[in-house]
Design a protein around this motif. Structure first.
Motif, PDB file in Angstrom:
ATOM      1  N   TYR A  49       0.810  -1.218   0.000  1.00 16.77           N
ATOM      2  CA  TYR A  49       0.000   0.000   0.000  1.00 16.77           C
ATOM      3  C   TYR A  49       0.845   1.270   0.000  1.00 16.77           C
ATOM      4  O   TYR A  49       0.315   2.358   0.199  1.00 16.77           O
ATOM      5  CB  TYR A  49      -0.949  -0.006   1.202  1.00 16.77           C
ATOM      6  N   GLY A  50       2.132   1.138  -0.221  1.00 17.64           N
ATOM      7  CA  GLY A  50       3.010   2.298  -0.252  1.00 17.64           C
ATOM      8  C   GLY A  50       2.563   3.321  -1.275  1.00 17.64           C
ATOM      9  O   GLY A  50       2.309   2.985  -2.425  1.00 17.64           O
ATOM     10  N   GLY A  51       2.400   4.563  -0.843  1.00 18.32           N
ATOM     11  CA  GLY A  51       1.965   5.633  -1.726  1.00 18.32           C
ATOM     12  C   GLY A  51       0.478   5.635  -2.014  1.00 18.32           C
ATOM     13  O   GLY A  51       0.012   6.389  -2.859  1.00 18.32           O
ATOM     14  N   LYS A  52      -0.275   4.794  -1.298  1.00 14.93           N
ATOM     15  CA  LYS A  52      -1.711   4.649  -1.573  1.00 14.93           C
ATOM     16  C   LYS A  52      -2.544   4.822  -0.306  1.00 14.93           C
ATOM     17  O   LYS A  52      -2.013   4.873   0.793  1.00 14.93           O
ATOM     18  CB  LYS A  52      -1.987   3.247  -2.131  1.00 14.93           C
ATOM     19  N   ASP A  53      -3.852   4.849  -0.509  1.00 13.27           N
ATOM     20  CA  ASP A  53      -4.787   4.898   0.609  1.00 13.27           C
ATOM     21  C   ASP A  53      -4.986   3.483   1.136  1.00 13.27           C
ATOM     22  O   ASP A  53      -5.489   2.613   0.426  1.00 13.27           O
ATOM     23  CB  ASP A  53      -6.128   5.492   0.172  1.00 13.27           C
TER      24      ASP A  53
END
Length: 119
Positions: A49-53
């Protein structure tokens, strides 16, 4: 006041190629880079989920109240909610909206008679 980040800024911090790993949970931005090795479910779960919601995944994982308290230690800011959110069209037809030049009202694009059907 908390630091405000644009979604595009967070997307760049995805934990890949030596970049920090930032997540968005409930509109807040967290830098979990230093927590990757300590995460009980493994660092790969966070990197996914890096860089994401990650709000939905965080809720579904059933984190304890202690985990929610711990999360506060990694908060670096919030998403700038005043910025317009770009929504991708869900179909080709939705992407082909034209303007009626007489009334100025949006009008759906006419379907092609070429026999091609996308649905």
């Amino acid at each position: 006041m908390s630091q405000l980040y644009e979604l595009s800024e967070v997307e760049q911090q995805n934990g890949k190629n030596g970049k920090p790993c930032w997540l968005i949970i409930k509109g807040n931005v967290y830098d979990v880079t230093k927590f990757l090795a300590e995460h009980p479910g493994g660092g790969d779960v966070l990197l996914e989920y890096g860089g994401k919601d990650a709000t939905k995944a965080f809720k579904q994982a059933g984190h304890s109240s202690d985990a929610e308290k711990e999360l506060k230690n990694y908060k670096i800011g919030e998403i700038n909610s005043a910025a317009p959110i770009q929504v991708q069209p869900t179909s080709i037809t939705a992407a082909k909206v034209t303007e009626n030049t007489i009334s100025g009202d949006p009008e759906p694009a006419k379907k092609s008679s070429s026999g091609f059907c996308c649905c």
